[in-house]
Write an enzyme that holds these catalytic residues in place. Structure first.
Site, short mmCIF file in Angstrom:
data_model
loop_
_atom_site.label_atom_id
_atom_site.label_comp_id
_atom_site.label_asym_id
_atom_site.label_seq_id
_atom_site.Cartn_x
_atom_site.Cartn_y
_atom_site.Cartn_z
N ASN A 44 84.87 45.74 73.43
CA ASN A 44 84.48 45.74 72.03
C ASN A 44 85.21 46.84 71.26
O ASN A 44 85.72 46.63 70.17
CB ASN A 44 82.97 45.93 71.90
N LYS A 202 100.55 32.69 67.77
CA LYS A 202 100.02 34.04 67.57
C LYS A 202 100.59 34.61 66.28
O LYS A 202 101.74 35.04 66.22
CB LYS A 202 100.36 34.98 68.72
N GLY A 254 110.87 38.85 65.64
CA GLY A 254 110.41 40.23 65.59
C GLY A 254 111.52 41.19 65.95
O GLY A 254 112.71 40.89 65.80
N SER A 255 111.13 42.34 66.44
CA SER A 255 112.10 43.40 66.72
C SER A 255 112.88 43.12 68.00
O SER A 255 112.44 42.37 68.88
CB SER A 255 111.37 44.74 66.85
N GLY A 259 111.73 41.69 71.53
CA GLY A 259 112.44 40.47 71.89
C GLY A 259 113.00 40.50 73.30
O GLY A 259 112.97 39.50 74.03
N LYS A 261 111.73 42.17 75.79
CA LYS A 261 110.58 42.01 76.69
C LYS A 261 110.15 40.55 76.76
O LYS A 261 109.84 40.03 77.83
CB LYS A 261 109.42 42.89 76.22
N GLU A 276 114.55 35.21 67.15
CA GLU A 276 115.11 35.59 65.85
C GLU A 276 114.78 37.06 65.69
O GLU A 276 113.63 37.43 65.48
CB GLU A 276 114.48 34.74 64.74
N CYS A 310 114.56 40.73 57.87
CA CYS A 310 115.62 40.80 58.88
C CYS A 310 116.97 40.49 58.25
O CYS A 310 118.01 40.93 58.73
CB CYS A 310 115.33 39.85 60.03
N GLU A 407 118.58 49.18 62.08
CA GLU A 407 117.78 48.41 61.15
C GLU A 407 116.59 49.26 60.69
O GLU A 407 115.74 49.63 61.50
CB GLU A 407 117.29 47.11 61.79
#
Length: 503
Positions: A44, A202, A254-255, A259, A261, A276, A310, A407
């Site tokens: 929780n 997600k 995403g980053s 990416g 991982k 992307e 991006c 970036e």
């Protein structure tokens, strides 16, 4: 989309919607909202998540986040739904996609309000996001009905025929970012559904409010249970999705760090993958460019969405003959940008999405001071509530600077000059990323010839960063793998089948 006046979109409306329309503390699994019930006091505490108003820094909602237990339930639901959904006709799938678009149009006022509240975007940018998402669902509804079940491939050999057809890849794990909620969701979801895939989605836990309305929409249109499942969760959920044995494809935006991982996790079971990732895109201003028009394009390419794109053209390359005049005009234009609350109709640039993102930008401001960069304008965060940074431009930046190479993902533009087109092309290509590029020139043919020599996946010539659902999106180098949007986006969720038979 319905005509909406800015006065129709208020913070009070958005806050009321959070209470009455957004389903919090729940995951959308197998066609129903299922309450997220922590299994222990520790769960929780660890999974309570706060959502913030970036314009004020205030908490606007709290919610429980999913865990990997919910991932298993969602993936199993998608797997059960796949056999029937994959065999639906293209007209049936197109009808559902158009129905999603219809419902979004009916609820566009609410979606815009929630987006402004949760992302800080100015109203006009949020309106464009909703409009773009609607257009994407309609585009894939139209595209899939045009795809032939069987197409004959021309061959030279006699005596046989070669036929080609397409099949959906299967269960897809879709992970979308916080900078364009609803938009990047539509890019992945519309093409996946059109192809006949089932989905576990997600959304970013940072910008859940406009994304969670999708579950209500899917129930309203009667989408078959299990075809789309929505899991509001953090990194733990993404990891469980990308490594799940029943997932056939992973699509992540995403980053680069995450990416890599995701790519490693997706190796389990040899999953199909689309990534992307980052960008450090160049905008080239040739000597023959109209300076006023160039400034408008420069500003749109870096300060839209507070630079959290991006595709942001964050490296400005200016021909040395016009650099002084352009910088002067660009400074004037930038000084006139109204930075403020997204709900204020006068606002042209809103806040960063989060405290973490603001701290990231402030870190680069400090690096610029350490590197003694020439600051044309900005270079500071605003001393006010919320997550605001000044629109910032640095000139005479060397290519070895961290601000040139990395970036930043904020309203920070770095610039240098060039002597000729060959040097401009070399500078544009001198990056680990290769997502997009803009060229401003009065000679369209020369600009097109430069496109052939610049490594990037998407270009604008004398135009703002318009994105069309018909145009494939993706880059080269470390900007990712594969393409979204256009026919390429549909192909990303299909596998081809070939049949040889007697003539």
């Amino acid at each position: 989309m319905n005509t909406i006046e800015p006065n129709d979109i208020t913070r009070d409306l958005a806050k009321q919607l959070v209470k009455t329309k957004v389903v919090l503390n729940a995951a959308y699994i197998d066609g129903n909202w299922e309450a997220i019930v922590p299994s222990s006091t520790i769960d929780n505490k660890n999974n309570v998540h706060s959502l913030y108003d970036p314009s004020s820094g205030e908490v606007i909602a709290t919610t429980q986040l999913c865990t990997k237990v919910h991932v298993d339930a969602a993936v199993n639901a998608a797997s059960r739904a796949l056999p029937l959904w994959s065999q639906t006709t293209v007209s049936e799938r197109a009808s559902y996609l158009n129905s999603i678009a219809d419902e979004m149009e009916q609820q566009c006022r609410e979606l815009i309000a929630l987006s402004v509240l949760n992302t800080g975007k100015p109203i006009e940018e949020a309106k464009m996001d909703v409009s773009d998402a609607i257009a994407c669902y309609r585009y894939y509804a139209n595209l899939i009905v045009k795809q032939e079940t069987w197409s004959e491939v021309s061959i030279l050999e006699s005596g046989v025929r070669l036929l080609k057809t397409y099949a959906p890849i299967g269960v897809c794990a879709l992970i979308v970012p916080w900078n364009f909620p609803m938009v990047t969701t539509s890019w992945k979801l519309a093409s996946a559904l059109a192809a006949g895939c089932t989905v576990v989605l997600k959304p970013s836990e940072v910008t859940l409010l406009p994304e969670l309305i999708l579950g209500n929409i899917l129930s309203a249109i009667g989408l078959p249970k299990g075809v789309v499942n929505i899991l509001p969760g953090a990194a733990e959920v993404g990891t469980a999705m990308t490594s799940h044995i029943l997932v056939d494809k992973v699509s992540f935006t995403g980053s680069n760090g995450v990416g890599e991982k995701v790519m490693s996790q997706a190796a389990k079971g040899v999953k199909d993958i689309s990534l992307e990732l980052g960008g450090k895109s160049a905008i080239i201003i040739r000597a023959d460019a109209d300076i006023a028009a160039a400034c408008e394009i420069i500003i749109g390419g870096i300060f839209t969405n507070a630079g959290q794109m991006c595709s942001a053209t964050s490296r400005l390359l200016v021909h040395q003959d016009i650099a002084e005049s352009l910088y002067q005009k660009l400074k004037e234009y930038t000084q006139n940008i109204h930075v403020g609350d997204g709900f204020d109709p006068m606002t042209q640039m809103g806040p960063l999405v989060s405290q973490q993102q603001l701290q990231q930008i402030e870190r680069y401001f400090n690096i610029a001071i350490e590197e003694d960069l020439d600051c044309l304008i900005g270079g500071t965060v605003l001393d006010r509530s919320g997550y605001f940074a000044c629109p910032t431009i640095y000139t005479s930046v060397t290519t070895s600077s961290g601000l040139w190479q990395e970036e930043i993902f904020g309203p920070v533009l770095v610039s240098t000059t060039f002597k000729n087109d060959d040097e401009a092309i070399k500078l544009a290509n001198d990056s680990l990323f290769a997502l997009a590029s803009t060229i401003v020139s009065s000679d369209e043919q020369v600009a097109l010839e430069m496109v052939l020599q610049i490594k990037a996946g998407h270009f604008w010539i004398n135009e703002q960063q318009i994105l069309l659902p018909q145009a494939g999106w993706g880059g080269f180098k470390q900007s990712g793998i594969g393409r979204e949007l256009g026919a390429d986006g549909l192909s990303a969720y299909q596998k081809s089948k070939h049949v040889i038979l007697p003539d």
